[in-house]
Design a protein around this motif. Structure first.
Motif, PDB file in Angstrom:
ATOM      1  N   PRO A 623     -36.363 -44.770 -35.792  1.00 26.88           N
ATOM      2  CA  PRO A 623     -35.027 -44.507 -36.322  1.00 26.88           C
ATOM      3  C   PRO A 623     -34.595 -45.467 -37.418  1.00 26.88           C
ATOM      4  O   PRO A 623     -33.483 -45.341 -37.948  1.00 26.88           O
ATOM      5  CB  PRO A 623     -34.132 -44.660 -35.087  1.00 26.88           C
ATOM      6  N   GLY A 624     -35.441 -46.421 -37.785  1.00 29.97           N
ATOM      7  CA  GLY A 624     -35.074 -47.384 -38.809  1.00 29.97           C
ATOM      8  C   GLY A 624     -34.161 -48.472 -38.256  1.00 29.97           C
ATOM      9  O   GLY A 624     -33.993 -48.616 -37.049  1.00 29.97           O
ATOM     10  N   PRO A 625     -33.552 -49.262 -39.137  1.00 29.50           N
ATOM     11  CA  PRO A 625     -32.674 -50.344 -38.677  1.00 29.50           C
ATOM     12  C   PRO A 625     -31.508 -49.808 -37.852  1.00 29.50           C
ATOM     13  O   PRO A 625     -30.907 -48.788 -38.195  1.00 29.50           O
ATOM     14  CB  PRO A 625     -32.176 -50.974 -39.985  1.00 29.50           C
ATOM     15  N   LEU A 626     -31.219 -50.471 -36.746  1.00 29.77           N
ATOM     16  CA  LEU A 626     -30.131 -50.078 -35.858  1.00 29.77           C
ATOM     17  C   LEU A 626     -29.149 -51.236 -35.709  1.00 29.77           C
ATOM     18  O   LEU A 626     -29.538 -52.402 -35.765  1.00 29.77           O
ATOM     19  CB  LEU A 626     -30.681 -49.671 -34.487  1.00 29.77           C
ATOM     20  N   ASP A 627     -27.900 -50.904 -35.504  1.00 33.36           N
ATOM     21  CA  ASP A 627     -26.849 -51.926 -35.494  1.00 33.36           C
ATOM     22  C   ASP A 627     -26.146 -52.082 -34.150  1.00 33.36           C
ATOM     23  O   ASP A 627     -25.549 -53.120 -33.883  1.00 33.36           O
ATOM     24  CB  ASP A 627     -25.778 -51.571 -36.545  1.00 33.36           C
ATOM     25  N   LEU A 628     -26.190 -51.055 -33.295  1.00 37.56           N
ATOM     26  CA  LEU A 628     -25.398 -51.072 -32.063  1.00 37.56           C
ATOM     27  C   LEU A 628     -26.060 -51.968 -31.020  1.00 37.56           C
ATOM     28  O   LEU A 628     -27.174 -51.696 -30.556  1.00 37.56           O
ATOM     29  CB  LEU A 628     -25.244 -49.656 -31.517  1.00 37.56           C
ATOM     30  N   ILE A 629     -25.356 -53.028 -30.655  1.00 40.47           N
ATOM     31  CA  ILE A 629     -25.842 -53.987 -29.666  1.00 40.47           C
ATOM     32  C   ILE A 629     -24.685 -54.371 -28.750  1.00 40.47           C
ATOM     33  O   ILE A 629     -23.537 -53.942 -28.954  1.00 40.47           O
ATOM     34  CB  ILE A 629     -26.405 -55.264 -30.336  1.00 40.47           C
ATOM     35  N   ASN A 630     -24.971 -55.192 -27.730  1.00 37.79           N
ATOM     36  CA  ASN A 630     -23.889 -55.786 -26.957  1.00 37.79           C
ATOM     37  C   ASN A 630     -23.703 -57.232 -27.403  1.00 37.79           C
ATOM     38  O   ASN A 630     -24.406 -57.718 -28.301  1.00 37.79           O
ATOM     39  CB  ASN A 630     -24.142 -55.671 -25.448  1.00 37.79           C
ATOM     40  N   THR A 631     -22.760 -57.912 -26.803  1.00 35.70           N
ATOM     41  CA  THR A 631     -22.453 -59.274 -27.243  1.00 35.70           C
ATOM     42  C   THR A 631     -23.563 -60.265 -26.927  1.00 35.70           C
ATOM     43  O   THR A 631     -23.553 -61.389 -27.434  1.00 35.70           O
ATOM     44  CB  THR A 631     -21.123 -59.754 -26.623  1.00 35.70           C
ATOM     45  N   GLU A 632     -24.537 -59.876 -26.086  1.00 40.65           N
ATOM     46  CA  GLU A 632     -25.710 -60.723 -25.858  1.00 40.65           C
ATOM     47  C   GLU A 632     -26.829 -60.434 -26.868  1.00 40.65           C
ATOM     48  O   GLU A 632     -27.903 -61.039 -26.817  1.00 40.65           O
ATOM     49  CB  GLU A 632     -26.271 -60.513 -24.441  1.00 40.65           C
ATOM     50  N   GLY A 633     -26.589 -59.473 -27.770  1.00 34.77           N
ATOM     51  CA  GLY A 633     -27.583 -59.142 -28.783  1.00 34.77           C
ATOM     52  C   GLY A 633     -28.618 -58.132 -28.342  1.00 34.77           C
ATOM     53  O   GLY A 633     -29.592 -57.889 -29.056  1.00 34.77           O
ATOM     54  N   LEU A 634     -28.421 -57.516 -27.178  1.00 40.21           N
ATOM     55  CA  LEU A 634     -29.375 -56.520 -26.678  1.00 40.21           C
ATOM     56  C   LEU A 634     -29.039 -55.140 -27.241  1.00 40.21           C
ATOM     57  O   LEU A 634     -27.878 -54.714 -27.217  1.00 40.21           O
ATOM     58  CB  LEU A 634     -29.354 -56.493 -25.151  1.00 40.21           C
ATOM     59  N   PRO A 635     -30.035 -54.408 -27.739  1.00 37.55           N
ATOM     60  CA  PRO A 635     -29.763 -53.129 -28.404  1.00 37.55           C
ATOM     61  C   PRO A 635     -29.430 -52.011 -27.431  1.00 37.55           C
ATOM     62  O   PRO A 635     -29.874 -52.010 -26.278  1.00 37.55           O
ATOM     63  CB  PRO A 635     -31.085 -52.836 -29.115  1.00 37.55           C
TER      64      PRO A 635
END
Length: 660
Positions: A623-635
């Motif tokens: 899917p290419g670069p993704l931006d949605l993560i949680n505050t711990e940086g997990l996608p």
């Protein structure tokens, strides 16, 4: 890639059936430097002199047992808290004794799957780990010899327990090693890692007979093996007893053998030419059953002449005998088995080495048929060939031999490389596999949970943690939303997490478009360790956001996520969220605009989709670069809200005698 897989399958150090001192023997998985499981009974079986008294001691425990008439014995160690090092001693009365030293008690994790679990830091050319990171006295590594069989074995062929140092760590599963390092970083509990995996393998190779029988698509295989009902060793012994008569009366007959076509000075200049790999039918001999002789020359450079030379011929239907420069270097039986021979350096030349292969087809297709896309390229290309003896395949006696590709034949790897480990209690499993099943991604949704349940039953641990790595992003990024086998496989992996104590991490953001073996195994291991710390040590669950529900509005769709005590955020400083696609009733997906609404909700819309019905996220091979993560940086995990029939939904396993 596969060269390493075959190397692990056929080449090992310390190839011995059991740990032996005199007549006292233990299974290979028991050795010095090992980790014993904590807080559980530990069964230990072994061999000694028949009808002799055995004493087993460790710490303050001492157990006495008498071996039976065949020398077998078994005891049960009492549960022990974590700690050590200990000495485990097995002693015969007035006889031999076996001592295992530097033994720790702690947690045992099995590292299983295909190449992304198998790949080591050295194979990945890992640069980021400093030398002092290879100091881990409470971490122990066990590499299992990967083998295959028709029936479950009592013991693995070999297993080597080692302490951690730079060399051992860099030649162990990278995911496994970094996972273990992460676990012991905050805990004073020893961790043992057992690596039993092989690249390019499909999930059914790691599943046992009992569970495969519940799926009708495997009936042809399970019924055949049930009918044979013999181990590889038994079949080999039976074959060897009849070899001499079978060879002389049926097999080693016909043109070429008496004339010694394999000798170094034989003139084969008038033979015909063909291109291999190929079946006989591809160069005009579709109806030929019997022998076909092949020859080609090869040269070696100075460095290659310093060592024995590996001859990789892969799969040959049905039998073969191989010579280099007139010296026989090997023979094999079974059309699906892989041929991997060694020519001794003493017989090699710098120029004009002659490789001769006698292929014998006992019916159906015949040939040297698997492309050498790994190993040396000696198989691929132009060969000289000449027809040998012809046979009536209907009257030719075909000996039963162990036969099956380790990469695709159901249950063979399980029987030899997993089943023997069931006697040793483990803490849990980390599993990284699925690439080999992409063409049957829908079927995987049934196979993976069935395998998990069966493994748990065989270990007698119905809630044993089982942690799965979801496939990474791979191949080129799609310009428009499209169907994807890899996305379907990820969904099937995700479905297994509904089982208790089964959980999953995603690698959707750390893959490589051009490499099926992504480099960042340390991050994969970190995410697995976060799950293990929850299921094994009771820490708070930390994982990436998972789709929970959605609500339709007139112009958008609101997506709610499970965030596990965290919050949604974006890696993009402007809050941009890539990877979402939206569709109306017609199911035609378009890249969508997505934005954060609150801590666990995303709004998705598209200006040309006025009445949206469905959303997909990261639904692509890559899917290419993704931006949605949680505050711990997990996608966030990929998902879809539609229930459209998928491309692989009707594709199931079919037995192929010539499968890779």
């Amino acid at each position: 890639m596969i060269k390493t897989h075959l190397k692990l399958l056929w080449v090992t150090l310390m190839l011995i059936p059991m740990l032996v001192c005199g007549q006292v023997e233990l299974p290979p998985v028991f050795s010095s430097n090992m980790i014993l499981p904590r807080n559980v009974d530990i069964p230990i079986t072994g061999k000694a002199k028949p009808k002799t008294n055995i004493t087993v001691t460790i710490g303050e425990q001492s157990h006495k047992v008498k071996s039976n008439s065949k020398g077998k014995w078994e005891i049960l160690l009492d549960p022990m808290p974590h700690g050590g090092p200990f000495i485990l001693e097995i002693k015969e009365e007035q006889g031999d004794k076996l001592v295992l030293d530097n033994v720790l008690v702690g947690d045992l994790w099995l590292c299983a799957g295909q190449s992304n679990m198998q790949y080591t830091p050295n194979m990945l050319n890992y640069k980021e780990t400093p030398d002092d990171d290879y100091i881990a006295p409470n971490l122990r590594l066990c590499s299992v010899w990967v083998d295959q069989d028709y029936l479950p074995r009592e013991n693995v062929s070999n297993a080597v327990w080692q302490e951690v140092n730079k060399e051992t760590a860099r030649n162990f599963s990278a995911v496994g090693y970094f996972f273990g390092k992460d676990l012991i970083r905050d805990k004073n509990i020893p961790v043992g890692l057992i690596s039993s995996n092989l690249g390019a393998t499909a999930i059914e190779t790691w599943m046992g007979m009992d569970v495969l029988k519940t799926f009708p698509q495997f009936d042809e295989v399970t019924e055949k093996i049930s009918k044979i009902n013999k181990s590889y060793e038994t079949l080999e012994n039976e074959f060897n007893k009849t070899r001499k008569k079978w060879d002389s009366k049926y097999y080693l007959k016909g043109p070429g053998l008496d004339e010694k076509w394999y000798e170094q000075g034989y003139d084969y200049s008038d033979w015909e030419e063909c291109t291999l790999p190929a079946f006989f039918s591809e160069f005009g001999y579709a109806s030929h059953d019997g022998s076909m002789w092949f020859k080609r020359t090869f040269d070696l450079d100075t460095d290659q002449l310093k060592n024995d030379f590996n001859i990789v011929l892969n799969q040959i239907d049905d039998y073969d005998r191989v010579w280099v420069n007139g010296v026989q270097i090997g023979e094999s039986f079974g059309k699906s088995n892989f041929r991997n021979y060694t020519a001794p350096k003493e017989i090699l030349l710098e120029e004009g080495n002659i490789l001769t292969v006698r292929v014998f087809d006992a019916g159906g297709k015949g040939g040297i048929y698997t492309n050498a896309f790994w190993g040396n390229p000696i198989l691929n290309g132009t060969w000289k060939y000449k027809k040998g003896i012809s046979i009536d395949s209907g009257k030719f006696p075909k000996p039963e031999v162990g036969n099956g590709s380790p990469f695709s034949h159901p249950m063979l790897l399980y029987n030899a490389s997993i089943a023997p480990l069931h006697k040793l209690p483990i803490t849990g499993v980390i599993w990284y596999q699925g690439e080999a099943n992409e063409a049957r991604a829908g079927e995987y949704a049934d196979l993976l949970p069935a395998m998990i349940k069966d493994w748990r039953e065989k270990w007698n641990q119905p809630e044993m943690p089982f942690l799965v790595v979801q496939l990474a992003n791979y191949k080129q990024e799609d310009k428009t939303p499209a169907n994807s086998n890899w996305a379907e496989l990820r969904e099937s992996q995700m479905k297994a997490s509904i089982l208790k104590n089964v959980d999953i991490v995603t690698a959707i953001d750390i893959g490589d478009a051009n490499d099926i073996h992504p480099y960042n195994k340390k991050e994969v291991a970190k995410r697995l360790a976060l799950l293990a710390k929850h299921y094994n040590y009771g820490e708070e669950l930390k994982k990436g956001p998972v789709y929970k529900s959605h609500r339709l509005t007139k112009s958008s769709i609101l997506i709610q996520f499970d965030t596990y005590g965290s919050k949604l955020t974006s890696k993009d400083k402007f809050g941009y969220l890539r990877g979402f696609a939206i569709a109306g009733e017609n199911g035609e997906f378009k890249w969508a605009k997505a934005e954060l609404v609150d801590n666990n909700t995303i709004k998705v819309c598209h200006q040309n989709v006025n009445d949206p019905k469905y959303v997909r996220y990261a639904w692509s091979d890559n899917p290419g670069p993704l931006d949605l993560i949680n505050t711990e940086g997990l996608p966030a995990f990929p998902f879809r809200t539609d229930n459209f029939e998928l491309g692989t939904s009707k594709k199931t396993y079919q037995y192929d005698p010539h499968a890779f």
